[in-house]
Design an enzyme around this catalytic site. Structure first.
Site, PDB file in Angstrom:
ATOM      1  N   ASP A  64     -78.011 -39.401  33.043  1.00  0.00           N
ATOM      2  CA  ASP A  64     -76.485 -39.835  32.598  1.00  0.00           C
ATOM      3  C   ASP A  64     -75.437 -39.267  33.455  1.00  0.00           C
ATOM      4  OD1 ASP A  64     -77.204 -37.198  32.209  1.00  0.00           O
ATOM      5  OD2 ASP A  64     -76.528 -36.885  30.242  1.00  0.00           O
ATOM      6  N   ASN A 133     -75.774 -30.355  19.414  1.00  0.00           N
ATOM      7  CA  ASN A 133     -75.561 -31.501  18.304  1.00  0.00           C
ATOM      8  C   ASN A 133     -76.681 -32.295  18.436  1.00  0.00           C
ATOM      9  OD1 ASN A 133     -75.093 -32.854  20.579  1.00  0.00           O
ATOM     10  ND2 ASN A 133     -72.878 -33.254  20.082  1.00  0.00           N
ATOM     11  N   HIS A 135     -77.743 -34.183  21.112  1.00  0.00           N
ATOM     12  CA  HIS A 135     -77.693 -35.458  22.023  1.00  0.00           C
ATOM     13  C   HIS A 135     -78.669 -35.283  23.030  1.00  0.00           C
ATOM     14  CE1 HIS A 135     -74.627 -33.357  25.025  1.00  0.00           C
ATOM     15  NE2 HIS A 135     -75.726 -33.035  25.265  1.00  0.00           N
ATOM     16  N   GLU A 140     -74.498 -39.061  22.011  1.00  0.00           N
ATOM     17  CA  GLU A 140     -73.849 -38.244  20.959  1.00  0.00           C
ATOM     18  C   GLU A 140     -74.329 -38.682  19.412  1.00  0.00           C
ATOM     19  OE1 GLU A 140     -72.661 -35.613  21.887  1.00  0.00           O
ATOM     20  OE2 GLU A 140     -70.916 -35.691  23.403  1.00  0.00           O
TER      21      GLU A 140
HETATM   22  C1  GLP Z   1     -75.568 -32.161  28.942  1.00  0.00           C
HETATM   23  C2  GLP Z   1     -76.401 -33.328  29.724  1.00  0.00           C
HETATM   24  C3  GLP Z   1     -77.524 -33.507  28.951  1.00  0.00           C
HETATM   25  C4  GLP Z   1     -78.361 -31.912  28.680  1.00  0.00           C
HETATM   26  C5  GLP Z   1     -77.388 -31.205  27.872  1.00  0.00           C
HETATM   27  C6  GLP Z   1     -78.099 -29.851  27.473  1.00  0.00           C
HETATM   28  O1  GLP Z   1     -74.857 -32.459  28.008  1.00  0.00           O
HETATM   29  N1  GLP Z   1     -75.438 -34.538  29.557  1.00  0.00           N
HETATM   30  O2  GLP Z   1     -78.507 -34.354  29.681  1.00  0.00           O
HETATM   31  O3  GLP Z   1     -79.562 -32.434  27.987  1.00  0.00           O
HETATM   32  O4  GLP Z   1     -76.039 -30.974  28.529  1.00  0.00           O
HETATM   33  O5  GLP Z   1     -77.609 -28.926  28.327  1.00  0.00           O
HETATM   34  P1  GLP Z   1     -77.974 -27.536  28.512  1.00  0.00           P
HETATM   35  O6  GLP Z   1     -79.385 -27.398  29.303  1.00  0.00           O
HETATM   36  O7  GLP Z   1     -76.927 -26.799  29.457  1.00  0.00           O
HETATM   37  O8  GLP Z   1     -77.998 -27.004  26.945  1.00  0.00           O
END
Ligand code: GLP
Length: 243
Positions: A64, A133, A135, A140
């Protein structure tokens, strides 16, 4: 897999990637960003330095990206992966693919990415984190399970959680461009990682609850080749019958 220590979490995930590359040296990898896989990338760089892993034929794609962000901004997924992995290992430049954060046409960029994935023969191994959440990538809650690469409005929760990448929430782009849930589910193998107590509730919902677009990560329950790596804090609310 539930690991006891941070070291075990990072190295367990890294070893899964090593095994994948040993099995198929020209694997197509899809890579996630966020706090969660930082340690895993460190272990991979270290293993590369110790000649335990060879990226010379590996192809990488990012999962992403922040839509509209300056493509040279270090907070982008491209910036993150370059800084933490790409610049340290022997990936060939031509084997590194990105989602463009500032394309002339967002719609065309999404099509291009889906076509690219097809041309590469699909994703062999896709690494995922999970948002608080639920995702996956930037899919989302509420995203169609049939979605392919698309542009999406980021929730307030996601912008707050990613404020660290842009030096404050107000600087976090309001949209993301992400592989869709169908794109993710089409990967031949998935590896989802979650650590820390603040992920325990969503991990419980995703794996003990029903498969629903309200919790995008719940789709992993129906993928036929998915590994989930948790530390004991993130796993603490799972019902026992799961493990
Ligand atoms: C971002 C990324 C996701 C990732 C998520 C979780 O939103 N776009 O791909 O999985 O963060 O992040 P963290 O590992 O910092 O909790």
């Amino acid at each position: 897999m539930i690991t006891d220590t941070k070291e075990a979490f990072d190295s367990t995930a890294a070893v899964e990637i090593v095994k994948q590359i040993e099995k198929k040296p020209n694997s197509v990898l899809g890579l996630a960003t966020g706090h969660t896989p930082k340690g895993m990338y460190e272990v991979l760089v270290q293993m590369y330095q110790e000649k335990k892993i060879d990226f010379s034929q590996v192809i990488v794609l990012n999962l992403d990206e922040y839509f509209g962000a300056d493509s040279d901004h270090p907070g982008t997924c491209k910036g993150y992966l370059t800084e933490r992995l790409y610049q340290h290992v022997n990936l060939k430049k031509e084997n590194i693919y990105y989602l463009n954060s500032q394309p002339a046409s967002g719609e065309e960029e999404c099509k291009r990415y889906d076509q690219l994935i097809n041309q590469l023969g699909g994703i062999d191994f896709l690494i995922l984190g999970i948002g608080k959440n639920g995702h996956l990538g930037f899919n989302e809650p509420g995203t169609s399970l049939e979605s392919q690469t698309h542009i999406i409005d980021l929730t307030d929760r996601s912008r707050t959680d990613n404020a660290w990448s842009f030096g404050g929430k107000e600087n976090v782009p309001t949209q993301g461009i992400t592989m869709g849930i169908k794109t993710i589910m089409n990967a031949k193998k998935l590896m989802m990682m979650a650590n820390g107590e603040n992920k325990a509730d969503i991990v419980e919902k995703a794996f003990n609850g029903p498969v629903t677009s309200d919790v995008p990560a719940s789709v992993l329950q129906i993928h036929n080749n998915a590994v989930v790596i948790l530390d004991k804090e993130a796993a603490s609310k799972l019902h026992n019958d799961l493990y």
